[in-house]
Scaffold this motif. Structure first.
Motif, short mmCIF file in Angstrom:
data_model
loop_
_atom_site.label_atom_id
_atom_site.label_comp_id
_atom_site.label_asym_id
_atom_site.label_seq_id
_atom_site.Cartn_x
_atom_site.Cartn_y
_atom_site.Cartn_z
N MET A 487 0.93 -1.08 -0.02
CA MET A 487 0.08 0.12 0.04
C MET A 487 1.04 1.31 -0.07
SD MET A 487 -2.90 1.19 2.88
CE MET A 487 -3.86 -0.18 2.88
N ARG A 488 0.49 2.24 -0.81
CA ARG A 488 1.20 3.60 -1.01
C ARG A 488 0.80 4.10 0.28
NH1 ARG A 488 1.99 4.27 -6.64
NH2 ARG A 488 3.18 2.44 -7.42
N SER A 489 1.94 4.95 1.00
CA SER A 489 1.77 5.88 2.12
C SER A 489 0.94 5.44 3.08
CB SER A 489 0.93 7.03 1.45
OG SER A 489 1.72 7.72 0.71
N PHE A 490 1.52 4.18 3.55
CA PHE A 490 0.41 3.57 4.68
C PHE A 490 0.41 4.23 5.91
CE2 PHE A 490 0.58 0.18 8.13
CZ PHE A 490 -0.69 0.11 8.19
N THR A 491 1.76 4.43 6.15
CA THR A 491 2.05 5.05 7.69
C THR A 491 1.07 6.48 7.60
OG1 THR A 491 4.34 4.52 7.51
CG2 THR A 491 3.64 6.21 9.03
N THR A 492 1.21 7.32 6.57
CA THR A 492 0.19 8.29 6.66
C THR A 492 -1.31 8.08 6.77
OG1 THR A 492 1.80 9.77 5.30
CG2 THR A 492 -0.63 10.66 5.61
N ILE A 493 -1.73 7.05 6.05
CA ILE A 493 -3.09 6.73 5.96
C ILE A 493 -3.67 6.10 7.29
CG2 ILE A 493 -4.69 4.88 5.12
CD1 ILE A 493 -3.17 5.13 2.42
N SER A 494 -2.69 5.47 8.22
CA SER A 494 -3.07 4.72 9.32
C SER A 494 -2.97 5.80 10.57
CB SER A 494 -1.96 3.57 9.39
OG SER A 494 -0.80 3.98 9.82
N ALA A 565 -14.21 2.77 -3.61
CA ALA A 565 -15.58 3.08 -3.96
C ALA A 565 -16.41 2.80 -2.58
CB ALA A 565 -16.02 2.46 -5.07
N ASP A 566 -15.99 1.56 -2.16
CA ASP A 566 -16.70 1.15 -0.89
C ASP A 566 -16.33 1.95 0.19
OD1 ASP A 566 -17.84 -0.99 -2.27
OD2 ASP A 566 -16.31 -2.55 -1.58
N ARG A 567 -15.15 2.52 0.35
CA ARG A 567 -14.67 3.36 1.57
C ARG A 567 -15.42 4.76 1.24
NH1 ARG A 567 -12.41 7.52 1.63
NH2 ARG A 567 -11.72 7.54 -0.61
N ARG A 568 -15.49 5.20 -0.02
CA ARG A 568 -16.34 6.35 -0.18
C ARG A 568 -17.73 6.25 0.07
NH1 ARG A 568 -12.73 6.69 -4.92
NH2 ARG A 568 -14.34 5.84 -5.95
N ALA A 569 -18.38 5.27 -0.01
CA ALA A 569 -19.64 5.04 0.27
C ALA A 569 -19.89 4.70 1.71
CB ALA A 569 -20.18 3.68 -0.45
N GLY A 570 -18.77 4.54 2.60
CA GLY A 570 -18.88 4.29 4.00
C GLY A 570 -19.12 2.84 4.39
N ASN A 576 -10.40 9.76 4.98
CA ASN A 576 -11.06 10.10 3.62
C ASN A 576 -10.03 10.52 2.47
OD1 ASN A 576 -13.10 11.01 1.82
ND2 ASN A 576 -13.07 13.20 2.70
N ARG A 577 -9.81 9.24 1.97
CA ARG A 577 -8.51 9.49 0.95
C ARG A 577 -8.54 8.08 0.42
NH1 ARG A 577 -2.34 10.37 2.58
NH2 ARG A 577 -2.36 9.49 0.53
N ASP A 578 -8.12 7.96 -1.10
CA ASP A 578 -8.33 6.80 -1.79
C ASP A 578 -6.62 6.38 -1.53
OD1 ASP A 578 -10.62 7.27 -3.05
OD2 ASP A 578 -9.91 7.83 -4.92
N VAL A 579 -6.81 4.68 -1.61
CA VAL A 579 -5.68 4.02 -1.25
C VAL A 579 -4.96 3.48 -2.69
CG1 VAL A 579 -4.88 1.89 -0.61
CG2 VAL A 579 -6.28 3.13 0.88
#
Length: 743
Positions: A487-494, A565-570, A576-579
């Motif tokens: 996964m790109r930028s996992f540290t930032t995402i987590s 898409a599922d993340r954006r749909a909750g 709130n960012r794409d992976v």
């Protein structure tokens, strides 16, 4: 310990099952019901069809055939007896050694003149006609004269009921036990007219004793009528042809017969100089030849003297009919319908030539012993051998051996030893035993699935369930394709997610990617935080492992789009960012197997190509493409669309390798737009490698525009390199390769 307990219980169950089958089969074989007899006959019939007796035209047996052509020339059936007399006389004149008539002439000839006159009303005209024919001889007397003047044999029918006793023309002597209890028995004889019986030199039974399916397989040579013996037509014809007066019946416990005191019925019949082996009931099993016209001489040729010269000379001649309308047809193992007279002829041929089919006295005991031994052998093989396949192969070898032995005895010695009962019994034991062993193996498989199914790929679990012995340390070298995904930028995402949310987020991220890999025959090696390592072509062989790995990489990109898409749909917790993901694919020879310690090990893969795959995944960020592929994978998956992006030397390696971006599947490969893009990138790389940096820069702009932004990262790398190189002398050995210094 559990595994050994399961195996022991299975062995006991197999032994009990085999014992029950052996005991039940023994009782059944001793009873020998009609279905078993029918099964034996079918086997022996098939042997005859595979290897019938070859017809020998030199054997002194012929049939004078009252065929359709003869009926057309000399009138419909029945013929007057004087015409039969003419046929007998012409046959005798042709030099026949004996003449056997396959007819039972028990009533006066209705076509004889005196019989016709007797049927008329008593009038002066009838009396005048009687006086006119007094000088004529009755047809039956004419035939009697012909019979008396030749070595003739007439036919009779043996029946049950009341009637006069008819003494046979042949004498009988018995050596050994009295065989009458074993022979077919009748109470009386439907004999020819006394005048014909007295004139003939022999009389024989034309009775058939077909099996329950109405197929004639055997011919009785001797019967019991009342208290005496009576010969068959074929045996009597052979006696008369040799001028013998007596038949010798050799029964059990005769001189030279080893019955050990037991009664085994008749063993052989000696007719003149010929000894004919028989079954215990006095029947001779015929080894049939295919029906052939050479055996026949049409009756019309005999009557008008046009038959070939010497056709009947010195031969035993049977007079009978092949005309279908007279219904004297019989089924044999080789033919659905042959004239009954031919069966008599083939019986005589076999008695003269020898080589009769024999069923030895020991056959029944040997078959029963073979059944018991084969049943226990295949059961033990199933219980004790390493696998169902080995046990099945052993069992099939036993069954084939039984069948081959039976065929060998028939083919080499004309012995009828039945393998069908041992084969069927052993086959049942094999099926039951294999079923029990398969059940045992399924229990072991279920145990392995339960133990390892949560941690290993389903394909590997299934492989282990089929081969539990693979649960040991060790490995093998084989060509494989390796995949790393991160996964790109996992540290930032987590950041900002608590442990519970992060766990749900990672499970939602890793599950679809894992499913994609496993559905395409991949094996998950391990999870490393947000990263996945997988491989193809182990533990199961996968000839298209490179293509399946590429399919997985493309499907993983689609799965990430759906995840976003599922993340954006909750539906998925998280920021709130794409992976985005990066994937590296590389192929080559690797060591794969159970790696670790004696206490704990994992099914994993190691090798140089694994390290390269990991580095390729790390470089996806630098090149700005989601999937980077090594040259070996691109070569092994020619149905996928690849773009050359660089030629690099990985840190620690001296040889340069080509890097490719995986662009799409077969549909993309066939797209003219992609083909134009590939041509442009190839031209740019060729110009760069030749040192024509101006041309390379121009072509790079063209390729970037055609890629619609998907080559932005690659274009940035090359613009930087071109800026550094343009106007500078090329280093020695320049080929456009780049040293990849970072991992």
């Amino acid at each position: 310990m559990l595994r050994h307990t399961i195996r022991l219980r299975t062995a006991v169950a197999v032994a009990l099952t085999a014992g029950l089958i052996a005991a039940g089969g023994t009782v059944l074989r001793l009873a020998d019901p009609v279905p078993l007899i029918g099964l034996r006959n079918l086997v022996f019939d098939e042997f005859q069809r595979l290897r019938p007796r070859a017809y020998d035209a030199e054997l002194p047996v012929r049939i004078v055939d009252i065929d359709d052509a003869s009926l057309a020339r000399f009138g419909q059936w029945p013929w007057p007896r004087d015409r039969l007399a003419a046929l007998v006389e012409a046959t005798a004149a042709a030099g026949a050694a004996a003449i056997a008539i396959d007819l039972v002439m028990a009533e006066p000839d209705r076509s004889s003149p005196e019989q016709i006159v007797a049927s008329l009303p008593d009038t002066p005209a009838r009396r005048a006609l009687e006086r006119a024919i007094e000088l004529g001889e009755p047809n039956d007397a004419v035939l009697a004269g012909a019979l008396a003047a030749s070595n003739s044999v007439t036919g009779a029918i043996l029946v049950h009921g009341d009637g006069p006793q008819v003494r046979p023309k042949s004498g009988f002597a018995v050596s050994g036990d009295d065989p009458r209890p074993a022979l077919p028995t009748f109470s009386t004889v439907v004999a020819p007219l006394p005048i014909l019986l007295e004139a003939s030199h022999g009389v024989g039974s034309t009775n058939w004793l077909p099996d329950i399916d109405q197929v004639v397989r055997t011919v009785p040579l001797v019967f019991v009528v009342g208290d005496g013996f009576f010969p068959s037509l074929s045996a009597e014809a052979l006696r008369v042809a040799q001028g013998a007066s007596t038949m010798l019946l050799r029964a059990s416990n005769a001189s030279g017969e080893t019955a050990w005191g037991a009664f085994t019925g008749l063993n052989a019949v000696r007719i003149g100089d010929i000894t004919v082996p028989t079954e215990s009931n006095g029947e001779m099993r015929i080894h049939f030849t295919p029906s052939t016209p050479e055996r026949y001489v049409p009756a019309w040729q005999v009557l008008d003297g046009t038959m070939p010269a010497g056709a009947l000379e010195g031969r035993i001649v049977l007079i009978g009919t092949s005309a279908p309308g007279l219904f004297d047809l019989r089924a044999t193992p080789l033919e659905s319908a042959v004239p009954g007279v031919e069966v008599h002829a083939q019986a005589i041929e076999q008695m003269i030539a020898g080589g009769a089919l024999t069923r030895p006295d020991w056959a029944a005991g040997a078959e029963l012993l073979a059944f018991v031994v084969a049943t226990l052998t295949v059961a033990l093989a199933a219980a004790l051998l390493a696998s169902v396949r080995v046990a099945l192969a052993t069992g099939l070898a036993v069954l084939i051996g039984l069948a081959a032995t039976s065929w060998f005895l028939f083919n080499r010695s004309q012995m009828l030893v039945d393998a069908s009962f041992p084969v069927v019994g052993a086959g049942l034991a094999l099926a039951a035993s294999i079923g029990l062993v398969s059940l045992r193996e399924e229990v072991e498989r279920r145990r392995i699935r339960n133990a390892f199914g949560r941690y290993l790929a389903p394909a590997f679990v299934e492989e282990l369930s089929r081969n539990p012995e693979r649960l040991k340390l060790g490995g093998e070298i084989r060509p494989m394709t390796i995949l790393f995904c991160d996964m790109r930028s996992f540290t930032t995402i987590s950041e900002g997610m608590d442990a519970h949310t992060l766990t749900r987020f990672m499970n939602a991220f890793l599950t679809p990617l894992t499913d994609v890999i496993l559905e395409r025959r991949g094996t998950i090696d391990k999870y490393m935080g947000d990263a996945i390592m997988a491989f193809w072509n182990a533990p199961l062989d996968d000839p298209d492992h490179a293509a399946h790995a590429c399919d997985s990489a493309l499907a993983m990109l689609v799965a990430i789009d759906q995840f976003n898409a599922d993340r954006r749909a909750g539906k998925v917790p998280g920021p709130n960012r794409d992976v985005a993901i990066g994937i590296g694919l590389n192929g080559g020879d690797c060591c794969v197997g159970n790696l670790g310690s004696e206490r704990r090990f994992d099914y994993s893969v190691i090798g140089d190509c694994v390290n390269v795959a990991s580095r390729l995944e790390g470089q996806t960020k630098a090149y700005g493409v989601p999937v980077l592929v090594g040259e070996s994978v691109a070569t092994a998956a020619p149905r996928h669309a690849f773009l050359k992006v660089d030629r690099v030397r990985v840190k620690g390696k001296t040889a340069a390798v080509r890097l490719y971006a995986l662009w799409g599947d077969a549909a993309t490969l066939a797209d003219p737009a992609f083909q134009a893009l590939r041509a442009a990138t190839d031209a740019m790389l060729a110009a760069y490698a030749s040192g024509d940096f101006a041309a390379a820069a121009y072509l790079l702009d063209e390729a970037e525009a055609m890629a619609d932004g998907r080559l932005a990262g690659v274009a940035a790398i090359y613009r930087e390199r071109i800026a550094e190189r343009i106007g500078q002398p090329l280093p020695a050995g320049w080929d456009g390769s780049h040293d990849l210094l970072t991992k």
